[in-house]
Scaffold this motif. Structure first.
Motif, PDB file in Angstrom:
ATOM      1  N   ASP A 156       0.134  -7.211 -23.507  1.00 44.88           N
ATOM      2  CA  ASP A 156      -1.819  -6.865 -23.459  1.00 44.88           C
ATOM      3  C   ASP A 156      -1.900  -6.028 -22.746  1.00 44.88           C
ATOM      4  O   ASP A 156      -3.938  -5.660 -22.690  1.00 44.88           O
ATOM      5  N   GLU A 157      -1.302  -5.648 -20.825  1.00 41.91           N
ATOM      6  CA  GLU A 157      -2.358  -5.524 -19.649  1.00 41.91           C
ATOM      7  C   GLU A 157      -1.709  -3.700 -19.433  1.00 41.91           C
ATOM      8  O   GLU A 157      -1.675  -4.294 -18.065  1.00 41.91           O
ATOM      9  N   ALA A 158      -0.771  -3.340 -20.310  1.00 45.46           N
ATOM     10  CA  ALA A 158      -0.683  -1.930 -20.113  1.00 45.46           C
ATOM     11  C   ALA A 158      -1.465  -1.057 -20.060  1.00 45.46           C
ATOM     12  O   ALA A 158      -2.087  -1.081 -20.711  1.00 45.46           O
ATOM     13  N   ALA A 159      -0.773  -0.165 -18.808  1.00 44.41           N
ATOM     14  CA  ALA A 159      -2.159   0.721 -18.334  1.00 44.41           C
ATOM     15  C   ALA A 159      -1.438   1.480 -17.629  1.00 44.41           C
ATOM     16  O   ALA A 159      -0.116   1.340 -16.878  1.00 44.41           O
ATOM     17  N   VAL A 160      -1.853   2.389 -17.535  1.00 48.87           N
ATOM     18  CA  VAL A 160      -1.210   3.422 -16.771  1.00 48.87           C
ATOM     19  C   VAL A 160      -1.296   3.111 -15.279  1.00 48.87           C
ATOM     20  O   VAL A 160      -2.762   3.546 -14.824  1.00 48.87           O
ATOM     21  N   ILE A 161      -0.544   3.412 -14.477  1.00 52.71           N
ATOM     22  CA  ILE A 161       0.030   2.479 -13.645  1.00 52.71           C
ATOM     23  C   ILE A 161       0.483   2.894 -12.527  1.00 52.71           C
ATOM     24  O   ILE A 161       2.201   3.974 -12.823  1.00 52.71           O
ATOM     25  N   PRO A 162       0.919   3.141 -10.954  1.00 52.45           N
ATOM     26  CA  PRO A 162       2.000   3.169 -10.304  1.00 52.45           C
ATOM     27  C   PRO A 162       3.462   3.046 -10.879  1.00 52.45           C
ATOM     28  O   PRO A 162       3.294   1.644 -10.648  1.00 52.45           O
ATOM     29  N   PRO A 194       1.097  -1.130  -0.234  1.00 54.53           N
ATOM     30  CA  PRO A 194      -0.110   0.277  -0.075  1.00 54.53           C
ATOM     31  C   PRO A 194       0.956   1.165  -0.020  1.00 54.53           C
ATOM     32  O   PRO A 194       0.231   2.134  -0.369  1.00 54.53           O
ATOM     33  N   ASP A 195       2.533   0.916   0.241  1.00 57.10           N
ATOM     34  CA  ASP A 195       2.840   2.519   0.745  1.00 57.10           C
ATOM     35  C   ASP A 195       3.351   3.292  -0.718  1.00 57.10           C
ATOM     36  O   ASP A 195       4.095   3.768  -0.415  1.00 57.10           O
ATOM     37  N   LEU A 196       3.043   2.434  -2.100  1.00 52.73           N
ATOM     38  CA  LEU A 196       3.573   2.504  -3.102  1.00 52.73           C
ATOM     39  C   LEU A 196       2.426   2.885  -3.997  1.00 52.73           C
ATOM     40  O   LEU A 196       2.935   3.348  -5.505  1.00 52.73           O
ATOM     41  N   LYS A 197       0.947   2.710  -3.309  1.00 52.78           N
ATOM     42  CA  LYS A 197      -0.025   2.892  -4.466  1.00 52.78           C
ATOM     43  C   LYS A 197       0.647   4.773  -5.025  1.00 52.78           C
ATOM     44  O   LYS A 197      -0.835   4.820  -5.794  1.00 52.78           O
ATOM     45  N   ASP A 198       0.320   5.562  -4.031  1.00 55.91           N
ATOM     46  CA  ASP A 198       0.554   6.848  -4.000  1.00 55.91           C
ATOM     47  C   ASP A 198       1.449   7.328  -4.928  1.00 55.91           C
ATOM     48  O   ASP A 198       1.457   8.314  -4.997  1.00 55.91           O
ATOM     49  N   ALA A 199       2.418   6.689  -5.493  1.00 54.64           N
ATOM     50  CA  ALA A 199       3.948   7.136  -6.604  1.00 54.64           C
ATOM     51  C   ALA A 199       2.573   7.508  -8.366  1.00 54.64           C
ATOM     52  O   ALA A 199       1.999   6.797  -8.310  1.00 54.64           O
ATOM     53  N   PRO A 200       3.361   8.603  -8.369  1.00 55.55           N
ATOM     54  CA  PRO A 200       3.903   8.806  -9.662  1.00 55.55           C
ATOM     55  C   PRO A 200       3.087   8.094 -10.955  1.00 55.55           C
ATOM     56  O   PRO A 200       3.774   6.595 -10.486  1.00 55.55           O
ATOM     57  N   ARG A 201       1.961   8.090 -12.102  1.00 54.90           N
ATOM     58  CA  ARG A 201       1.615   7.277 -11.937  1.00 54.90           C
ATOM     59  C   ARG A 201       2.462   7.510 -13.820  1.00 54.90           C
ATOM     60  O   ARG A 201       2.491   8.168 -14.088  1.00 54.90           O
ATOM     61  N   VAL A 202       2.508   6.230 -14.622  1.00 56.04           N
ATOM     62  CA  VAL A 202       2.866   6.133 -16.114  1.00 56.04           C
ATOM     63  C   VAL A 202       2.343   4.965 -17.031  1.00 56.04           C
ATOM     64  O   VAL A 202       1.827   3.918 -16.505  1.00 56.04           O
ATOM     65  N   LEU A 203       2.509   5.528 -18.212  1.00 53.11           N
ATOM     66  CA  LEU A 203       2.120   4.361 -18.928  1.00 53.11           C
ATOM     67  C   LEU A 203       2.856   3.217 -18.525  1.00 53.11           C
ATOM     68  O   LEU A 203       4.197   3.269 -18.399  1.00 53.11           O
ATOM     69  N   SER A 204       2.601   1.646 -18.614  1.00 53.10           N
ATOM     70  CA  SER A 204       3.582   0.822 -17.444  1.00 53.10           C
ATOM     71  C   SER A 204       3.342  -0.717 -18.746  1.00 53.10           C
ATOM     72  O   SER A 204       2.224  -0.819 -18.671  1.00 53.10           O
ATOM     73  N   VAL A 205       4.511  -1.620 -18.469  1.00 53.40           N
ATOM     74  CA  VAL A 205       3.730  -2.994 -18.553  1.00 53.40           C
ATOM     75  C   VAL A 205       2.618  -3.512 -18.464  1.00 53.40           C
ATOM     76  O   VAL A 205       2.350  -4.148 -18.857  1.00 53.40           O
ATOM     77  N   GLY A 206       2.719  -3.110 -16.915  1.00 52.99           N
ATOM     78  CA  GLY A 206       1.533  -4.243 -15.918  1.00 52.99           C
ATOM     79  C   GLY A 206       1.943  -5.976 -15.985  1.00 52.99           C
ATOM     80  O   GLY A 206       2.737  -5.640 -14.784  1.00 52.99           O
ATOM     81  N   ASP A 207       2.061  -6.159 -16.709  1.00 56.32           N
ATOM     82  CA  ASP A 207       2.263  -8.342 -16.422  1.00 56.32           C
ATOM     83  C   ASP A 207       3.903  -7.846 -16.938  1.00 56.32           C
ATOM     84  O   ASP A 207       4.157  -8.639 -17.654  1.00 56.32           O
ATOM     85  N   ASN A 266      -6.867   0.987 -24.751  1.00 60.10           N
ATOM     86  CA  ASN A 266      -6.546  -0.055 -25.483  1.00 60.10           C
ATOM     87  C   ASN A 266      -4.670   0.981 -25.304  1.00 60.10           C
ATOM     88  O   ASN A 266      -4.870   1.844 -25.853  1.00 60.10           O
ATOM     89  N   HIS A 267      -3.766   1.053 -24.612  1.00 62.65           N
ATOM     90  CA  HIS A 267      -1.997   1.069 -24.747  1.00 62.65           C
ATOM     91  C   HIS A 267      -2.042   0.870 -25.102  1.00 62.65           C
ATOM     92  O   HIS A 267      -0.339   0.335 -25.286  1.00 62.65           O
ATOM     93  N   PHE A 268      -1.837  -0.568 -25.805  1.00 60.51           N
ATOM     94  CA  PHE A 268      -1.393  -1.699 -26.393  1.00 60.51           C
ATOM     95  C   PHE A 268      -0.383  -1.136 -27.096  1.00 60.51           C
ATOM     96  O   PHE A 268       1.055  -1.244 -26.506  1.00 60.51           O
ATOM     97  N   LEU A 269      -0.071  -0.433 -28.644  1.00 61.19           N
ATOM     98  CA  LEU A 269       0.280   0.243 -29.615  1.00 61.19           C
ATOM     99  C   LEU A 269       1.270   1.561 -29.000  1.00 61.19           C
ATOM    100  O   LEU A 269       2.395   1.637 -29.125  1.00 61.19           O
ATOM    101  N   ASP A 270       0.588   2.715 -27.774  1.00 65.54           N
ATOM    102  CA  ASP A 270       0.680   3.561 -27.531  1.00 65.54           C
ATOM    103  C   ASP A 270       2.392   2.990 -26.382  1.00 65.54           C
ATOM    104  O   ASP A 270       3.325   3.206 -26.270  1.00 65.54           O
ATOM    105  N   ALA A 271       2.661   1.595 -25.909  1.00 67.58           N
ATOM    106  CA  ALA A 271       3.189   0.767 -25.280  1.00 67.58           C
ATOM    107  C   ALA A 271       4.143   0.649 -26.700  1.00 67.58           C
ATOM    108  O   ALA A 271       5.463   0.905 -25.830  1.00 67.58           O
TER     109      ALA A 271
END
Length: 350
Positions: free
Chosen positions: A93-99, A56-69, A246-251
């Motif tokens: 396939d699981e790319a998303a904006v994530i901490p 939980p201490d990591l969830k407020d970090a800046p969010r970026v376009l991430s691989v996810g998986d 869909n963030h696949f191609l963006d990443a």
């Protein structure tokens, strides 16, 4: 929710997104049975559900376009538009904006769970942070013909690998792809190529259950192969109530990558060239452990380069990366790996 409940919910959701390949889903369950590492690979939806509670201490970090998986086997090779041999993450396939820390935690947790692991948790965490910092500050693609020639021994395609690839293609069962997949596969082969057959392909771990089709075509004296894989929204966005995007191609085509020119997304499918020398390298299937500190550092470097493509990411992340306790990634990855192992045990006992 328990893992079993989450798995049922995910599979029910998946059936609303595509015509599920039920045999592929059975194969996925078999892989999940075999070891915590393939279990991790196959269950990003559970990671997306729980990681903010586990760390939980990591969830407020800046969010970026991430691989996810993010994991040790989400890497492979391809040829870019200049024919250069490129290595890096090859499944978004699981790319998303994530901490941003969660991609690092998942990579480090996968190193802990890898069969026959060769690096301790403390060393792996230190190497990942070092490589990630380098990727953030000097982002670029990983080129096997130039800077990273030392990596070739990890990804070289032997004559045995080539025979195995073509034997696998020959053994694929014939299939009739749905109209949109069929049209896209026809567009993806070179002009003048004669398509000899269409087939169904079962591959991967987390993507099992989503239909894949291939076209095998004859072109200028030899065969070429193209794949169409069903794409669905990232389960991170499904579980976090985000508008599906869909963030696949963006990443995959970010500004610090040298992308595969054959890779496209259209009409609900990912289309790509597959070949013996453009492949995902699965370290756990090799005869001896090969995960070295240098290879893990290169993985983290590529991750840093992907995160750096988000505007302002490096400036936002680097101060926090420096300020965190020296053992933060070691501690977080240990907790995450234990959570995966806990779910794995419950899955096996179902």
């Amino acid at each position: 929710m328990s893992f079993l409940s989450d798995n049922e919910a995910y599979e029910a959701w998946l059936r609303t997104q595509c015509a599920v390949d039920e045999a592929g889903l059975v194969r996925k369950h078999e892989k999940m049975d075999s070891h915590p590492f393939p279990f991790l690979r196959a269950t990003f939806f559970r990671w997306a559900r729980r990681i903010e509670t586990v760390c939980p201490d990591l969830k407020d970090a800046p969010r970026v376009l991430s691989v996810g998986d993010t994991h040790l086997e989400n890497f492979g090779t391809w040829r870019d538009a200049e024919g250069r041999w490129v290595w890096g993450f090859n499944d978004f396939d699981e790319a998303a904006v994530i901490p941003w820390p969660y991609d690092l935690v998942r990579l480090a947790a996968s190193a802990r769970l890898m069969p026959g692991r060769t690096l301790g948790g403390k060393e792996a965490a230190s190497v990942i942070i070092d490589g990630y910092r380098r990727g953030l500050t000097d982002p670029r693609p990983t080129l096997l013909d130039e800077q990273e020639t030392w990596m070739r021994r990890f990804v070289a395609c032997s004559d045995t690998d080539r025979r195995k690839f073509w034997d696998e293609i020959a053994a694929l069962p014939d299939a009739s792809p749905p109209p949109l997949a069929l049209a896209g596969l026809r567009r993806s082969v070179p002009a003048g190529a004669v398509i000899e057959r269409f087939a169904r392909r079962t591959k991967g771990a987390g993507g099992l259950g989503r239909p894949r089709y291939v076209a095998v075509a004859l072109w200028r004296g030899g065969h070429v192969v193209r794949e169409a894989k069903t794409i669905v929204p990232s389960s991170w966005e499904w579980l976090h109530g985000a508008t599906p995007e869909n963030h696949f191609l963006d990443a995959a085509t970010g500004r610090f990558r040298s992308p595969d020119p054959f890779l496209t997304v259209q009409d609900g499918y990912i289309f790509r060239r597959i070949a013996a020398d453009s492949r995902k390298v699965e370290l756990s299937n090799l005869t001896s452990p090969v995960l070295t500190a240098d290879l893990l550092r290169a993985m983290a470097f590529d991750l840093g380069s992907i995160h750096a493509a988000t505007d302002g990411a490096a400036a936002a992340i680097l101060p926090g990366l420096t300020a965190r306790a020296p053992d933060w990634l070691q501690t977080a990855s240990r907790a995450a790996a234990r959570a995966v192992e806990f779910d794995y045990v419950r899955w096996r006992a179902r």
